[in-house]
Design a protein around this motif. Sequence first.
Motif, PDB file in Angstrom:
ATOM      1  N   UNK A 884     -17.031   2.666 -53.517  1.00  0.00           N
ATOM      2  CA  UNK A 884     -16.363   3.721 -52.764  1.00  0.00           C
ATOM      3  C   UNK A 884     -17.435   4.663 -52.241  1.00  0.00           C
ATOM      4  N   UNK A 885     -17.078   5.462 -51.268  1.00  0.00           N
ATOM      5  CA  UNK A 885     -18.029   6.440 -50.765  1.00  0.00           C
ATOM      6  C   UNK A 885     -18.458   7.377 -51.897  1.00  0.00           C
ATOM      7  N   UNK A 886     -17.508   7.802 -52.704  1.00  0.00           N
ATOM      8  CA  UNK A 886     -17.844   8.701 -53.815  1.00  0.00           C
ATOM      9  C   UNK A 886     -18.859   8.071 -54.751  1.00  0.00           C
ATOM     10  N   UNK A 887     -18.628   6.800 -55.114  1.00  0.00           N
ATOM     11  CA  UNK A 887     -19.509   6.136 -56.070  1.00  0.00           C
ATOM     12  C   UNK A 887     -20.880   5.839 -55.489  1.00  0.00           C
ATOM     13  N   UNK A 888     -21.000   5.842 -54.176  1.00  0.00           N
ATOM     14  CA  UNK A 888     -22.291   5.550 -53.542  1.00  0.00           C
ATOM     15  C   UNK A 888     -23.210   6.758 -53.484  1.00  0.00           C
ATOM     16  N   UNK A 889     -22.713   7.943 -53.873  1.00  0.00           N
ATOM     17  CA  UNK A 889     -23.549   9.140 -53.873  1.00  0.00           C
ATOM     18  C   UNK A 889     -24.343   9.203 -55.170  1.00  0.00           C
ATOM     19  N   UNK A 890     -25.628   9.453 -55.060  1.00  0.00           N
ATOM     20  CA  UNK A 890     -26.500   9.521 -56.229  1.00  0.00           C
ATOM     21  C   UNK A 890     -26.668  10.990 -56.611  1.00  0.00           C
ATOM     22  N   UNK A 891     -26.300  11.363 -57.834  1.00  0.00           N
ATOM     23  CA  UNK A 891     -26.279  12.799 -58.194  1.00  0.00           C
ATOM     24  C   UNK A 891     -27.657  13.339 -58.564  1.00  0.00           C
ATOM     25  N   UNK A 892     -28.565  13.363 -57.600  1.00  0.00           N
ATOM     26  CA  UNK A 892     -29.871  13.948 -57.869  1.00  0.00           C
ATOM     27  C   UNK A 892     -29.709  15.417 -58.272  1.00  0.00           C
ATOM     28  N   UNK A 893     -30.541  15.866 -59.203  1.00  0.00           N
ATOM     29  CA  UNK A 893     -30.446  17.256 -59.676  1.00  0.00           C
ATOM     30  C   UNK A 893     -30.583  18.221 -58.510  1.00  0.00           C
ATOM     31  N   UNK A 898     -30.146  10.037 -50.159  1.00  0.00           N
ATOM     32  CA  UNK A 898     -29.877   9.085 -51.243  1.00  0.00           C
ATOM     33  C   UNK A 898     -28.836   8.087 -50.779  1.00  0.00           C
ATOM     34  N   UNK A 899     -28.630   7.059 -51.567  1.00  0.00           N
ATOM     35  CA  UNK A 899     -27.493   6.171 -51.403  1.00  0.00           C
ATOM     36  C   UNK A 899     -27.608   5.130 -50.315  1.00  0.00           C
ATOM     37  N   UNK A 900     -28.784   4.946 -49.727  1.00  0.00           N
ATOM     38  CA  UNK A 900     -28.928   3.966 -48.656  1.00  0.00           C
ATOM     39  C   UNK A 900     -28.745   2.541 -49.184  1.00  0.00           C
ATOM     40  N   UNK A 901     -28.009   1.744 -48.438  1.00  0.00           N
ATOM     41  CA  UNK A 901     -27.921   0.302 -48.703  1.00  0.00           C
ATOM     42  C   UNK A 901     -28.783  -0.386 -47.652  1.00  0.00           C
ATOM     43  N   UNK A 902     -29.743  -1.152 -48.127  1.00  0.00           N
ATOM     44  CA  UNK A 902     -30.825  -1.664 -47.298  1.00  0.00           C
ATOM     45  C   UNK A 902     -30.490  -3.054 -46.757  1.00  0.00           C
TER      46      UNK A 902
END
Length: 992
Positions: A884-893, A898-902
Amino acid sequence: MNGLDPHAYVEDLSPGTGRLRPRAAFTTDLPTITLDGDWSFRLASGLDDLTGDFAAPDFDDTAWDLLAVPSCWQMTGLPGEPRYGAPAYTNILYPFPVDPPRVPRENPTGEYRRAFDVPDGFPASAAVLRFEGVDSAFAVWLNGIRLGDGKGSRLTTEFDASAALRPGRNVLAVRVHQWSSGSYLEDQDMWWLSGIFRSVSVAARGVEDFFVHTAYDHTTRQGTLAVDVTAPTRVSLSVPELGISAADPAGPHVIDGIEPWSDERPRLYTGELVSEAGERIPLRIGFRTVAVVDGVLTVNGRPISLRGVNRHEWHPLTGRTLTEDTMLTDVLLMKQHNINAVRTSHYPPDHRFLDLCDEHGLWVFCEGDLETHGFEPGGWRRNPSDDPAWREAYLDRTARLVERDKNHPSVVVWSLGNESGTGVNLAAAAAWIRWRDDSRLIHYEGDFASCAYVDLYSRMYIGVDELAAVDRGQEAPTADPADDAHRRALPAVLCEYGHAMGTGPGGLSEYQQVIEAHPRLAGGFIWEWIDHGITRTAPINGQEEPRSYYAYGGDFGEEIHDGNFVADGLLFPDRTPSPGLVEYKKVIEPVRIHIDPAAGQISVRNLHHVRDSGYLDCRWTVEDGGEPVGSGGLSVPATAAGATTTLAWPAEVTAALDAARKNDSGDQVWLTVTAVLAADETWAGAGHEIAWGQGLVVAPAASPAPAPPAPAIAHGGYVALGPARFDARTGVLTRLGDLELDGPMLDVWRAPIDNDLLSAFGEAQIGPWLAAGLDRMRHDVLGVEPDASGLTVTARLAAAGSSCGLGVVYRWTACDTPDAAGRTRLRLDAVVTPDGPWSVPLPRLGVAMSLPGTDAEVEWFGPGPGEAYRDSRAAARVGRHLSTVSAMQIPQVRPQENGNRHQVRRARITTPDGTLLISGDPVIDLTVRPWSTEALTAASHQHDLVRDGTLHLHLDHAHHGLGSAACGPGPTAPHVLAAVTTAFGVEFGTGR
């Protein structure tokens, strides 16, 4: 100590008074009284605010607060407001004027009191009071009698309690000072925290100390065991597995057929010391020999390669106070991610952590409680390392390190400390270690220029080219030829590299390739294991429920601080693995699986130290366009350490591939081979994945000839092209079928990552980017031209005040007839041409667009399942992935790109309004977010990010590499995104 000033010990250079000599950490069946729990506590503002009679047994402390011991007092009250002072973070600078050994008179001081009962029969005449860790200086009274004082925050301190301890009620009083002369030796790139942060106990003392000496001869498989014991009575040794019973511990005992200890086979023999007085002390004995052979680091006669991490002790709610469960979590996560070594940066850990390393198997560089980095900005003037007045303090810390942890087989290297310059006191510490324990090597990076008193050539944050030069013996020469010859004969280690701050690190594969190619290189340690974020809560946008986030430097009003430089780990603060850890696991996997489609072969290369591959099960899977079409077990002979096995594809694999070819889906067919644990290990269950490899075995057939193009037709305010609608003035795509869209338009900006914002070795990348105006580029449309075969939009991207720009031509085409699935495709071909002298790389190069929504299901065929970038993509395997879009976000401090799919081949984004289909030509990078790049750039913490009702898509031809520039090299040349003429294509569609 100055008798006129009872608090002179705070600034005295002496490491302490009244303390017992250091000894090993061990358990015994003699009674122990734990003093962990709630203590009465008062925080004084400084030496002028102390409670004069607080140590008196009858002092009334009922009005005082209660504070848990162990704990760090600044962490009390979190995740709300800190109750006693506040945490403060600096990397290098001391948070007080540098005037050693003096510290501020305004010196927060914790006054602790604890009443406890001593049961009848407790051997008080042989009792010691043990503190496992107190930051930074402290003095102790038992029943009103002053026992002494001490420094060395992360080292064990014991006092003789026999004269003051009594049956029944006892009162212990401890005064802990936040700052002391010892603070000048404890500038270790971490939060400044204070208090009794490790356990306290009263223990009966019988056997005073012992030192287990072992060695292993790999040529004869003989082990040698001798135990030096210091005790008031005779002590015997028993190791039933080795046939040793009630023997003289000193031996030496020579045993045939020993199974040696290593990280891969942490064989421990259970033994026992028994005194004539009846005391029983359990032993866990590991046999191993550490040596340098022809410039190569070896254990038990074989080279080792350190796949390591630097580990601070950290928990987001309790700071440096950890439970054993938390320590076990760290060890298990390390083992599960193929990590085999730990540097205990930059102090000895809780001794229980080393017990776990012994049990589960990790090579340990055990580091002294020493760093004086804050003297570097002043040119190392007055640095204690080269001041003889500090010699006693240095030798004391060294002795307490070695004596406490000397019986751990996992400890193979003693590290003097970190970033403390050079000097006579470090040389003296090394000499003392050689006198006391010649079975281990000595490490210290700060002396890399000469390596005069160390056994390893240690470097941090050097680039891959310099690393390769080190193996060739081509490092810069020293002034002293003898030092130079000594250094070139030493194994080389990277004590810190791959700075894991924010999104990244990039380039780990390049480092590992160099390490594995050169025998002198013994591997290294990623900086570092975990983000030191502190859990906080805050109300957001008037919401009643506060949102949680992680605080970093500056969030507590520090006078000076180093921001989020404390958030530089492979784990997020809650110990969730970051994409960096997932990447590192793949890069350092101890088994390499290579698939050769041309030869129809699979090879398995075993990079283990001693273990053959027989503990692994291998499986294969064939996928056609991401859909499994066959799978099964793969019989791979046990491959010895250092060897490679090559085998032909089994008939089942060939049959699955033949079926895929006959199916002729026109899609990619991939063969994946995985290696998993065949049986449970102490650190993971059967089925846990260790390694994998992939090969493209069937490439898609050539695309069919395109259908006749559809014309672009102007209709007043919009242009129609097949199923698409474009704004007639701006050329922006506004609708595709039933989907409302905005874009795509050329985009070159990304929310800066930490490696863009910071640089250890020169100007940070962000400076040239901002100077070039890349964060404020304007998209000016020069022409919108519909014709019989499509739509051409011409534009220029440039910043105000700049004569340089990027010309872009968007060519839109659509098929006049639907495809076999009933879908009409819309294609974009973009050509980007630099205009003017571009001297800076681009952050990204692609197009950005948006569609309504707060979340969506995202399915893609390509590498995954996690994020990947051009220099951090080893862990992404090609397949069909769903998120999901939500799950693809990386919670950096600290929020950042972030979150790129290559290199995505195709993707499907499904919202309540419909489905958007995307295909690369042949690949495209995909990022989907519920907030804009501008919002991501502006955010300082995760709670600053608020969904704006729009899904923001980035379809990128390329990104600038991640690198490790925040504290290391930037991206290597192949991963620098230069501004050059570039063409790329992407197709869009709607429906299923």
